[in-house]
Design a protein around this motif. Sequence first.
Motif, mmCIF file in Angstrom:
data_model
loop_
_atom_site.group_PDB
_atom_site.id
_atom_site.type_symbol
_atom_site.label_atom_id
_atom_site.label_comp_id
_atom_site.label_asym_id
_atom_site.label_seq_id
_atom_site.Cartn_x
_atom_site.Cartn_y
_atom_site.Cartn_z
ATOM 1 N N ALA A 100 0.827 -1.208 0.000
ATOM 2 C CA ALA A 100 0.000 0.000 0.000
ATOM 3 C C ALA A 100 0.862 1.259 0.000
ATOM 4 N N LEU A 101 1.950 1.238 0.780
ATOM 5 C CA LEU A 101 2.800 2.428 0.873
ATOM 6 C C LEU A 101 3.600 2.656 -0.412
ATOM 7 N N GLN B 232 9.145 1.717 7.630
ATOM 8 C CA GLN B 232 8.146 2.437 6.836
ATOM 9 C C GLN B 232 7.674 3.686 7.588
ATOM 10 N N ASP B 233 7.513 4.777 6.879
ATOM 11 C CA ASP B 233 7.102 6.055 7.459
ATOM 12 C C ASP B 233 5.597 6.251 7.253
ATOM 13 N N LEU B 234 4.863 6.410 8.340
ATOM 14 C CA LEU B 234 3.406 6.591 8.280
ATOM 15 C C LEU B 234 2.995 8.046 8.477
ATOM 16 N N THR B 235 3.940 8.950 8.457
ATOM 17 C CA THR B 235 3.630 10.358 8.694
ATOM 18 C C THR B 235 2.587 10.861 7.708
ATOM 19 N N ARG C 79 1.528 0.278 13.453
ATOM 20 C CA ARG C 79 2.716 1.101 13.711
ATOM 21 C C ARG C 79 3.922 0.220 14.048
ATOM 22 N N GLU C 80 3.708 -0.855 14.745
ATOM 23 C CA GLU C 80 4.791 -1.784 15.068
ATOM 24 C C GLU C 80 5.372 -2.405 13.789
ATOM 25 N N THR C 81 4.478 -2.772 12.877
ATOM 26 C CA THR C 81 4.926 -3.339 11.603
ATOM 27 C C THR C 81 5.705 -2.309 10.802
ATOM 28 N N ALA C 82 5.206 -1.079 10.791
ATOM 29 C CA ALA C 82 5.892 -0.012 10.056
ATOM 30 C C ALA C 82 7.290 0.231 10.621
ATOM 31 N N GLU C 83 7.398 0.264 11.924
ATOM 32 C CA GLU C 83 8.694 0.497 12.557
ATOM 33 C C GLU C 83 9.652 -0.658 12.281
ATOM 34 N N THR D 152 -4.177 7.128 -2.155
ATOM 35 C CA THR D 152 -4.056 7.699 -0.820
ATOM 36 C C THR D 152 -4.628 6.669 0.143
ATOM 37 N N PRO D 153 -3.781 5.935 0.851
ATOM 38 C CA PRO D 153 -4.289 4.839 1.684
ATOM 39 C C PRO D 153 -4.891 5.321 2.990
ATOM 40 N N VAL D 154 -5.982 4.678 3.388
ATOM 41 C CA VAL D 154 -6.542 4.806 4.735
ATOM 42 C C VAL D 154 -6.320 3.453 5.390
ATOM 43 N N LEU D 155 -5.434 3.405 6.379
ATOM 44 C CA LEU D 155 -5.037 2.139 6.989
ATOM 45 C C LEU D 155 -6.029 1.762 8.074
ATOM 46 N N VAL D 156 -6.691 0.617 7.883
ATOM 47 C CA VAL D 156 -7.745 0.189 8.802
ATOM 48 C C VAL D 156 -7.294 -1.081 9.506
ATOM 49 N N GLY D 157 -7.124 -1.000 10.825
ATOM 50 C CA GLY D 157 -6.685 -2.156 11.596
ATOM 51 C C GLY D 157 -6.228 -1.737 12.971
#
Length: 474
Positions: free
Chosen positions: A193-194, A222-225, A214-218, A203-208
């Motif tokens: 998605a990113l 991956q930057d979720l800003t 955030r743990e997965t992104a870190e 433009t993703p809306v992350l649902v979960g």
Amino acid sequence: MQSIENRTYAEISIGDKASLVRTLTKEDTEMFAALSADYNPTHLDEEWASRLLKSQKISGHGMWGGSLFSALLGNELPGPGSVYKTQSFSFHRPVELGDTLTLTITVTAKEDATRSITLACLAINQRGETVIDGQAVVEAPTEKVRIAEAFVPEAKVRRRSHVYEDIITKVQSMPPVSVAVCHPCDEISLTGALDAYRNGIITPVLVGPEDKIRETAEQFGQDLTGLRIVNTEHSHGSAEVSVSLCRTGECEALMKGSLHTDEMMHEVAKRDTGLRTGRRISHVYIMDTPTYPKPLFITDAAINIYPTLEDKVDICQNAIDLVQVMGVATPLVAILSAVETVYPKITSTIEAAALCKMADRGQIKGAILDGPLAFDNAISPEAARIKKITSPVAGNADILLVPDLEAGNMLAKQLCYLAEAEAAGIVLGARVPIILTSRADTVKARLASCAVAALYAQARRTGKKKLMTGGGAE
């Protein structure tokens, strides 16, 4: 059986010669570019040849001609067992596509102490003009051998396809589409998605579960800003909220994350709160197949297990609508079976004939249908010619409508693993396009799936194409 026989040092005399005649083809220039990593466009593209060399034709690589002398030395004089010592060349004029070179090597000296052979090298074209000349020194073999040529591999150029690149580039010129990404709680679903977001496609809306996202992104850098995250407790809740976002119009497409497909599609298919329309929901693979000259669309290989004739009407129409959005005004639909004639004992042939007649009567719109067609005469003009099938579809299909999910799934995967195809895919027939990606998908295929869904959603948004829904939501 042909063979290669060498000539030992003792057998070679001054004045001995060997010759080779070779005509430069486009495949030669492409093959040499692939092997040498020399992608100078004057060797590959007429426009660049004209612009940079003031030539109306592509010219071959200089060392393509040089390599043919190596072939003469290695195959004939002295042949197997010879060892290159030195080589010099002077290049006097280019070799253009269609030019025929006659290459000759002539022994001019022998050195007993080192078993070295000196050979003059000369290449002339069909006009008698000197193209290359030079000198080679090789160490000649002492052991006489004769080797069968059966071991020589066959090489063939596989041209890169730009199907997905073209789709992605086209979508990047449009505003991004808002996509509900359902439960992106592992590396593949989140980065997929990113990647599409960074490429300006969605433009993703992350649902979960926010903590897990955030743990997965870190974990994977991956930057979720700046991205919106809608917090849910579990995957079932993610599916429910994602579908709701699409139903209310906040999001224009739905993308599966790390939950099971059945769990998300169960919410999609709910009569009162889902995304159903009057159409049957179906899946379409968009295949980028190097051995086929255009995109190939396979349906349905992921949703409908044993579709009825009525189901196939919607499956076919969904695919037609998609292919039209992608720029094919009148898609060619091949309805596949094991044979190309109507045979009462094979149900798919009866249904193929019925679908063709339904298209004649306007029950399926916007395409030319033909069937039953076997796979070979659906995609091969030569196979269609041999079978004496006269049809605009035969040998030139855009869409392959398969008999059932098993056949479609096996066909798509065979193309991927035996023909080096890539498979992007989306689900249609719902209120919004649905992106289903697989763990086995390449990054390019995942981006292409997002791009196709975005293109479809854009068509709905702008009204460039009125997508049919068969009477609205049930």
